[in-house]
Design a protein around this motif. Structure first.
Motif, short mmCIF file in Angstrom:
data_model
loop_
_atom_site.label_atom_id
_atom_site.label_comp_id
_atom_site.label_asym_id
_atom_site.label_seq_id
_atom_site.Cartn_x
_atom_site.Cartn_y
_atom_site.Cartn_z
N THR A 227 1.12 3.74 -3.39
CA THR A 227 0.69 5.14 -3.11
C THR A 227 1.73 5.98 -3.35
O THR A 227 1.51 7.06 -3.84
CB THR A 227 0.35 5.27 -1.46
N LYS B 135 0.70 -1.38 0.20
CA LYS B 135 0.22 -0.05 -0.06
C LYS B 135 0.84 1.21 -0.01
O LYS B 135 0.46 2.08 -0.48
CB LYS B 135 -0.95 0.10 1.13
N TRP B 136 2.06 1.13 0.63
CA TRP B 136 2.74 2.39 0.78
C TRP B 136 3.56 2.68 -0.48
O TRP B 136 3.78 3.83 -1.10
CB TRP B 136 3.69 2.24 1.83
#
Length: 197
Positions: free
Chosen positions: A152, A148-149
Motif C-alpha cells: 500500500t 499489505k502495508w
C-alpha cells in the motif's frame, strides 16, 4: 522450461499490451503507470524518449533498488525490464487515441482484465518476480513489515509522485486498484506451473 519461457514472454507481452489499452482509454492509469506518465510528460517526452522506454527505464531503476535489499533477479525479472515497455510502445502505435467514450470504457475494462491474466501468466511461470514486486518482497524480507502495508505504501507513493508530475489519476486508477487483486487471485493459480519432483 520451454513452457515456462513461452508463458513468461507471452505474459509479459500481454502485460505491455494491457498498459497500452489502459493508456489509450484515457480514464486513469494503474499506480505505476501514473508515475510513468508523469515522468514521460515532465521529462522524457520533451526529450524524445517514448512512453514504453520510460516503462523500461523505471523498471531498471526499481531493479537497482534491489541491491541494498539483497534481492536476486531471475530470467523473468530481466525480461520484465526489457519486454513490457517495448510491447506497450507497439500497442500505443496500434491503438487509436481518438476513440469515443464507450469504446474507451470498454478498452479500460478489457485492459484491466488482460493485465490480471498477464500477471498470472508471467508470475505463474516461476522465473523471477518483476522489479516492482521484488522491491515489495525485498522490503518485507528486510524489515519484517506486513506485505499489505508495504504494498500500500509503495502504491500510494508512486501514485502521488506520478500525479504531482502530471500523470493521469481517475476512474481507471480506482477500478484497477479494486479489481487487480481479485483478478490475479483467479488467474495466478490457473497459470502457475508446478515444479516436478
Amino acid at each position: 522450461m520451454t513452457r515456462r519461457l513461452l508463458q513468461l514472454f507471452l505474459g509479459l507481452g500481454l502485460y505491455g499490451l494491457s498498459i497500452a489499452m489502459i493508456v489509450r482509454a484515457g480514464l486513469g492509469l494503474d499506480p505505476w503507470d501514473v508515475l510513468t506518465q508523469g515522468v514521460f510528460e515532465r521529462f522524457a517526452g520533451p526529450a524524445g524518449i517514448s512512453f514504453g522506454m520510460v516503462v523500461n527505464l523505471i523498471g531498471l531503476a526499481v531493479l537497482l533498488l534491489w541491491l541494498p535489499l539483497r534481492q536476486k533477479p531471475g530470467v523473468g525479472t530481466v525480461a520484465n525490464v526489457l519486454v513490457i515497455g517495448t510491447v506497450a510502445n507497439f500497442g500505443l502505435d496500434w491503438i487509436p487515441s481518438d476513440l469515443a467514450l464507450p469504446l474507451r470504457a470498454g478498452l479500460l475494462v478489457a485492459g484491466i482484465v488482460l493485465n490480471g491474466v498477464a500477471t498470472g501468466a508471467y508470475v505463474g511461470a516461476g522465473l523471477g518476480p518483476g522489479p516492482r514486486d521484488g522491491l515489495m518482497t525485498g522490503i518485507v524480507a528486510r524489515t519484517g513489515w506486513p506485505v499489505k502495508w508495504v504494498r500500500t505504501a509503495i502504491e500510494i507513493t508512486v501514485v502521488a509522485v506520478g500525479w504531482l508530475l502530471g500523470g493521469s489519476v481517475g476512474l481507471g486508477t480506482i477500478l484497477y486498484a479494486v479489481a487487480i487483486g481479485p483478478l490475479v487471485h483467479v488467474f495466478l493459480p490457473m497459470f502457475t506451473i508446478r515444479k516436478k519432483g
